[in-house]
Design a protein around this motif. Structure first.
Motif, mmCIF file in Angstrom:
data_model
loop_
_atom_site.group_PDB
_atom_site.id
_atom_site.type_symbol
_atom_site.label_atom_id
_atom_site.label_comp_id
_atom_site.label_asym_id
_atom_site.label_seq_id
_atom_site.Cartn_x
_atom_site.Cartn_y
_atom_site.Cartn_z
ATOM 1 N N PRO A 1 1.833 -7.646 -7.417
ATOM 2 C CA PRO A 1 0.660 -8.426 -6.978
ATOM 3 C C PRO A 1 0.222 -8.152 -5.547
ATOM 4 N N LEU A 2 1.028 -7.434 -4.786
ATOM 5 C CA LEU A 2 0.773 -7.243 -3.360
ATOM 6 C C LEU A 2 -0.181 -6.085 -3.083
ATOM 7 N N SER A 3 -0.813 -6.120 -1.911
ATOM 8 C CA SER A 3 -1.625 -4.995 -1.446
ATOM 9 C C SER A 3 -0.685 -3.869 -1.035
ATOM 10 N N LEU A 4 -1.227 -2.687 -0.782
ATOM 11 C CA LEU A 4 -0.390 -1.554 -0.375
ATOM 12 C C LEU A 4 0.343 -1.863 0.929
ATOM 13 N N ASP A 5 -0.368 -2.420 1.894
ATOM 14 C CA ASP A 5 0.266 -2.751 3.174
ATOM 15 C C ASP A 5 1.411 -3.728 2.964
ATOM 16 N N GLU A 6 1.189 -4.732 2.133
ATOM 17 C CA GLU A 6 2.217 -5.731 1.861
ATOM 18 C C GLU A 6 3.387 -5.120 1.095
ATOM 19 N N ARG A 7 3.079 -4.230 0.177
ATOM 20 C CA ARG A 7 4.130 -3.571 -0.602
ATOM 21 C C ARG A 7 5.093 -2.829 0.315
ATOM 22 N N LEU A 8 4.534 -2.037 1.214
ATOM 23 C CA LEU A 8 5.378 -1.226 2.092
ATOM 24 C C LEU A 8 6.132 -2.090 3.102
ATOM 25 N N ALA A 9 5.487 -3.144 3.575
ATOM 26 C CA ALA A 9 6.177 -4.057 4.492
ATOM 27 C C ALA A 9 7.345 -4.736 3.780
ATOM 28 N N GLN A 10 7.139 -5.097 2.511
ATOM 29 C CA GLN A 10 8.192 -5.740 1.737
ATOM 30 C C GLN A 10 9.340 -4.766 1.465
ATOM 31 N N ILE A 11 9.008 -3.516 1.182
ATOM 32 C CA ILE A 11 10.033 -2.491 0.953
ATOM 33 C C ILE A 11 10.867 -2.285 2.219
ATOM 34 N N ALA A 12 10.184 -2.189 3.365
ATOM 35 C CA ALA A 12 10.886 -2.004 4.640
ATOM 36 C C ALA A 12 11.805 -3.188 4.932
ATOM 37 N N PHE B 1 -0.085 15.159 2.654
ATOM 38 C CA PHE B 1 -1.391 14.870 3.236
ATOM 39 C C PHE B 1 -2.513 14.887 2.202
ATOM 40 N N GLY B 2 -2.150 14.650 0.942
ATOM 41 C CA GLY B 2 -3.153 14.409 -0.085
ATOM 42 C C GLY B 2 -3.692 13.001 0.069
ATOM 43 N N GLN B 3 -4.630 12.620 -0.781
ATOM 44 C CA GLN B 3 -5.271 11.316 -0.624
ATOM 45 C C GLN B 3 -4.286 10.156 -0.775
ATOM 46 N N GLU B 4 -3.394 10.248 -1.758
ATOM 47 C CA GLU B 4 -2.395 9.199 -1.946
ATOM 48 C C GLU B 4 -1.493 9.082 -0.723
ATOM 49 N N ASP B 5 -1.045 10.218 -0.243
ATOM 50 C CA ASP B 5 -0.139 10.227 0.907
ATOM 51 C C ASP B 5 -0.818 9.739 2.186
ATOM 52 N N GLN B 6 -2.116 10.016 2.297
ATOM 53 C CA GLN B 6 -2.846 9.536 3.469
ATOM 54 C C GLN B 6 -2.925 8.014 3.493
ATOM 55 N N ALA B 7 -3.089 7.420 2.317
ATOM 56 C CA ALA B 7 -3.139 5.957 2.227
ATOM 57 C C ALA B 7 -1.805 5.356 2.649
ATOM 58 N N ILE B 8 -0.717 5.915 2.140
ATOM 59 C CA ILE B 8 0.613 5.401 2.480
ATOM 60 C C ILE B 8 0.926 5.629 3.959
ATOM 61 N N THR B 9 0.570 6.798 4.469
ATOM 62 C CA THR B 9 0.797 7.093 5.887
ATOM 63 C C THR B 9 0.093 6.067 6.763
ATOM 64 N N TYR B 10 -1.140 5.747 6.413
ATOM 65 C CA TYR B 10 -1.897 4.753 7.181
ATOM 66 C C TYR B 10 -1.194 3.396 7.150
ATOM 67 N N ALA B 11 -0.751 2.983 5.948
ATOM 68 C CA ALA B 11 -0.100 1.679 5.807
ATOM 69 C C ALA B 11 1.195 1.610 6.610
ATOM 70 N N LEU C 1 -7.690 3.827 -5.013
ATOM 71 C CA LEU C 1 -7.288 4.691 -3.906
ATOM 72 C C LEU C 1 -8.489 5.028 -3.022
ATOM 73 N N GLU C 2 -9.578 5.462 -3.640
ATOM 74 C CA GLU C 2 -10.787 5.817 -2.891
ATOM 75 C C GLU C 2 -11.289 4.643 -2.055
ATOM 76 N N LYS C 3 -11.246 3.449 -2.628
ATOM 77 C CA LYS C 3 -11.712 2.258 -1.924
ATOM 78 C C LYS C 3 -10.871 2.007 -0.684
ATOM 79 N N TYR C 4 -9.561 2.147 -0.809
ATOM 80 C CA TYR C 4 -8.666 1.932 0.323
ATOM 81 C C TYR C 4 -8.933 2.957 1.433
#
Length: 230
Positions: free
Chosen positions: A12-23, A37-47, A175-178
């Motif tokens: 249910p979490l956003s990407l930012d929340e997901r990664l914060a919860q994992i950490a 540095f593909g689109q998926e990886d860029q989103a995660i890198t940003y988060a 992904l595109e929206k993010y």
């Protein structure tokens, strides 16, 4: 042992929340994220970078990448301000391969291509993951048949770590929206039909209606995988 109710609590979490919860869940452990540095990886890198999470970011440089990819790497590191570790192939292994089979042996057979991928990608990845407790990737279920049934979290007994795919349930539209909302840098090759970008001699643009992975190793009738996520 996979943490109880991990996926149910993360979905249910956003990407930012997901990664914060994992950490937070793996606090005190070594968490690493592999980016191409593909689109998926860029989103995660940003988060990761925007929240300054305790997740180390690394990339693999095969030595055969597009110039646009190198330019994107420098731009992303400068804009997001994070430390990036780059792993290269073993020089001796590359020299031996080229001496025996030439620079483009991967076109000759699937076996030759996998040999090149092992030297340039898999062996460096194995070094990059040494000592890691958690490996975060940018895999999405939509990307290929091989990834369709991958879970969000799994125990990799061979590498002795947890592998987590925080975007596994995301659609390309999500992904595109993010990426757009956060003005995240993207490879200009994406606008030229390159959806999945790997090594320059092994990647081509795809036509409308083609599978997103069709541009990778286009001369092969294979699963379009290099072995990193086998």
């Amino acid at each position: 042992m996979i943490p109880e109710n991990f996926e149910k609590s993360i979905l249910p979490l956003s990407l930012d929340e997901r990664l914060a919860q994992i950490a937070l869940l793996f606090q005190g452990k070594k968490l690493v994220f592999s980016t191409s540095f593909g689109q998926e990886d860029q989103a995660i890198t940003y988060a990761i970078a925007s929240q300054k999470l305790a997740i180390e970011i690394f990339t693999l440089d095969t030595g055969r990448q597009f110039q646009e990819s190198y330019e994107l790497i420098d731009l992303t590191v400068k804009k997001l301000g994070f430390n990036l570790t780059t792993f290269f192939p073993q020089t001796a292994a590359v020299e031996e391969l080229v001496a025996k089979k030439g620079f483009n042996s991967f076109y000759a057979s699937v076996e030759n291509r996998k040999e090149c991928c092992f030297i340039r990608k898999i062996e460096p990845l194995n070094r990059a993951l040494q000592g890691a407790d958690v490996w975060i990737t940018g895999l999405r279920a939509e990307q290929s048949e091989n990834r369709a049934d991958m879970p969000m979290i799994e125990w990799d007994a061979q590498k002795n770590l947890y592998k987590i795919n925080p975007l596994i349930d995301w659609s390309f539209e999500t992904l595109e929206k993010y990426l757009t909302e956060h003005k995240i840098p993207q490879n200009p090759l994406h606008k030229k039909g390159f959806v999945s970008i790997g090594c320059a001699p092994c990647t081509r643009a795809i036509s409308e209606g083609e599978h997103p992975r069709a541009g990778r190793w286009w001369w092969e009738n294979s699963q379009k995988e290099c072995g990193l996520h086998a």
